[in-house]
Design an enzyme around this catalytic site. Structure first.
Site, short mmCIF file in Angstrom:
data_model
loop_
_atom_site.label_atom_id
_atom_site.label_comp_id
_atom_site.label_asym_id
_atom_site.label_seq_id
_atom_site.Cartn_x
_atom_site.Cartn_y
_atom_site.Cartn_z
N TYR A 68 -43.67 47.45 72.14
CA TYR A 68 -42.71 46.56 72.80
C TYR A 68 -41.62 46.05 71.87
O TYR A 68 -40.68 45.40 72.33
CB TYR A 68 -43.44 45.41 73.51
N ASP A 153 -40.88 37.13 78.79
CA ASP A 153 -41.23 38.54 78.60
C ASP A 153 -40.12 39.21 77.81
O ASP A 153 -38.94 38.87 77.97
CB ASP A 153 -41.33 39.25 79.97
N HIS A 175 -41.68 33.97 91.46
CA HIS A 175 -41.79 35.42 91.25
C HIS A 175 -40.94 36.14 92.29
O HIS A 175 -41.03 35.85 93.47
CB HIS A 175 -43.26 35.83 91.37
N THR A 187 -50.66 37.04 95.07
CA THR A 187 -51.70 37.77 94.34
C THR A 187 -52.42 36.87 93.34
O THR A 187 -52.61 37.21 92.18
CB THR A 187 -51.09 39.01 93.63
N GLU A 245 -50.96 35.46 83.98
CA GLU A 245 -50.18 35.03 85.14
C GLU A 245 -51.07 34.34 86.18
O GLU A 245 -50.67 33.37 86.82
CB GLU A 245 -49.45 36.22 85.77
C1 2GW Z 1 -48.59 44.92 78.42
C2 2GW Z 1 -49.20 45.65 79.43
C3 2GW Z 1 -49.65 46.95 79.18
C4 2GW Z 1 -49.46 47.50 77.92
C5 2GW Z 1 -48.84 46.76 76.93
C6 2GW Z 1 -48.42 45.46 77.16
C7 2GW Z 1 -47.75 44.69 76.12
C8 2GW Z 1 -47.13 43.49 76.43
C9 2GW Z 1 -47.65 45.16 74.78
O1 2GW Z 1 -48.16 46.22 74.36
N1 2GW Z 1 -46.94 44.43 73.86
C10 2GW Z 1 -46.35 43.25 74.21
O2 2GW Z 1 -45.68 42.63 73.37
N2 2GW Z 1 -46.48 42.76 75.49
C11 2GW Z 1 -45.88 41.46 75.79
O3 2GW Z 1 -46.42 40.95 76.99
C12 2GW Z 1 -44.37 41.60 76.02
O4 2GW Z 1 -43.73 40.39 75.64
C13 2GW Z 1 -44.29 41.79 77.52
O5 2GW Z 1 -43.01 41.50 78.06
C14 2GW Z 1 -45.40 40.83 77.97
C15 2GW Z 1 -45.98 41.13 79.37
O6 2GW Z 1 -46.27 42.50 79.49
P1 2GW Z 1 -45.36 43.39 80.49
O7 2GW Z 1 -43.96 42.92 80.37
O8 2GW Z 1 -45.59 44.84 80.20
O9 2GW Z 1 -45.97 43.06 81.86
P2 2GW Z 1 -45.18 43.03 83.28
O10 2GW Z 1 -43.74 43.35 83.10
O11 2GW Z 1 -45.95 43.83 84.25
O12 2GW Z 1 -45.29 41.52 83.59
C16 2GW Z 1 -46.14 40.71 84.34
O13 2GW Z 1 -47.54 40.88 84.24
C17 2GW Z 1 -48.13 40.63 82.95
C18 2GW Z 1 -49.63 40.61 83.04
O14 2GW Z 1 -50.18 41.74 83.62
C19 2GW Z 1 -47.71 39.29 82.39
O15 2GW Z 1 -48.29 38.25 83.17
C20 2GW Z 1 -46.21 39.15 82.42
O16 2GW Z 1 -45.82 37.87 81.95
C21 2GW Z 1 -45.72 39.34 83.84
O17 2GW Z 1 -44.30 39.22 83.84
MN MN Z 2 -42.51 42.21 81.73
#
Ligand code: 2GW
Ligand code: MN
Length: 296
Positions: A68, A153, A175, A187, A245
């Site tokens: 990321y 994020d 959201h 959810t 979340e």
């Molecule tokens: C997260 C999921 C799967 C694989 C890797 C990661 C990951 C996240 C990572 O390898 N490295 C990392 O720095 N992150 C951080 O966590 C990064 O800041 C990222 O924006 C945040 C949330 O992960 P993200 O953006 O991939 O998840 P989304 O876009 O599906 O966001 C929602 O769901 C998440 C939980 O499942 C969180 O609650 C997030 O805040 C939500 O917006």
């Molecule tokens: Mn995200």
């Protein structure tokens, strides 16, 4: 600081007067039932707010673990253009790859602090442990260095103004996928065994974990509570459906936010069609190849 302890003094200013019989918006809800404003375009005057929040320092907590880090460049570049322009900002970048943090030119009064953190093998642990790290660093540093914390994020970019209108003791964002939904559709975690459990007949909104914040003291309380809840879940062999979340939503149900941000502040153009009452898209998801970015 406004909304957390005292009423700030503002200088003489010239601005159009508000009209009590002419609501600024009639197409959207502007106030929660507990009288927290919901922030939409057209409802606030940045000149007044900037005067109120003069001399405020805002900390941005952004995680960039493993692959990321590739999102940091666009996140920081667009934040410099749109996020808290004219105010003091510290970007706290929590990463396991400090060497991969890009050098971006910053406006005056703004700086980057890189905090090295461990990574976790399971991505679920990467997102869940954000709460533990926010809690720990709040005590260690944030409480002494900034007034407000904004957790964001990294796989997002700013595409329009995000300023001090969002700041308050505790704020969450609607959201974009659920703001119009019935609460039964949210959810939330629905298994009573989890600490994040919310029954079908409760719930105000479904909040996005991609953007929330508040005073450092309140974010510290939130992060500590969510981390504790995660530990209890773990001991009980359960993991909340949407990770931190889910815990955030449980916390905000029983600690009502003092401001709520409209979906202008978290949007996903690939997933959703922009309705007419959404006049501005301020912070939007960057398309990502899930399989590629999430693999090791
Ligand atoms: C997260 C999921 C799967 C694989 C890797 C990661 C990951 C996240 C990572 O390898 N490295 C990392 O720095 N992150 C951080 O966590 C990064 O800041 C990222 O924006 C945040 C949330 O992960 P993200 O953006 O991939 O998840 P989304 O876009 O599906 O966001 C929602 O769901 C998440 C939980 O499942 C969180 O609650 C997030 O805040 C939500 O917006
Ligand atoms: Mn995200």
């Amino acid at each position: 600081y406004p909304d957390t302890c005292r009423v700030p003094r503002v200088p003489r200013m010239l601005y159009p007067k508000a009209h009590v019989l002419q609501p600024t918006r009639v197409d959207v809800l502007l106030m929660t039932p507990w009288f927290a404003p919901i922030i939409w375009d057209g409802t606030y005057d940045s000149a007044i707010l900037n005067a109120q929040f003069k001399n405020t320092t805002i900390g941005v907590v952004v995680f960039a673990i493993k692959k990321y880090v590739v999102f940091l460049k666009l996140f920081l570049e667009t934040a410099e253009k749109y996020f808290m322009v004219g105010h003091r900002v510290i970007y706290y970048i929590l990463t396991d790859r400090p060497a991969d943090v890009p050098q971006i030119p910053l406006q005056e009064g703004r700086r980057v602090v890189i905090l090295k953190v461990r990574n976790y093998t399971r991505w679920q642990d990467v997102v869940l442990h954000r709460m533990e790290m926010i809690s720990n660093f709040s005590q260690q540093r944030f409480l002494h260095e900034v007034d407000y914390l904004v957790s964001a994020d990294v796989d997002m970019k700013f595409s329009d103004h995000v300023g001090v209108e969002i700041l308050s003791s505790l704020f969450g964002t609607l959201h974009p996928g659920f703001y119009a939904s019935d609460r039964r559709r949210f959810t939330y975690e629905r298994r009573p065994l989890s600490q994040a459990y919310i029954p079908e007949d409760e719930g105000d909104f479904y909040y996005a974990a991609a953007l929330y914040g508040g005073s450092v003291a309140e974010v510290y309380r939130l992060a500590t509570a969510c981390h504790q809840a995660t530990l209890i879940d773990k001991a009980n062999g359960i993991e909340a459906v949407w990770h931190e979340e889910s815990h955030l939503n449980k916390y905000l149900l029983y600690h009502k936010p003092t401001k709520v941000l409209s979906p202008e502040y978290v949007w996903d153009e690939r997933m959703l069609r922009k309705p007419p009452y959404l006049r501005r898209l301020r912070y939007v998801a960057v398309p990502k190849n899930h399989a590629q970015i999430r693999s090791r």
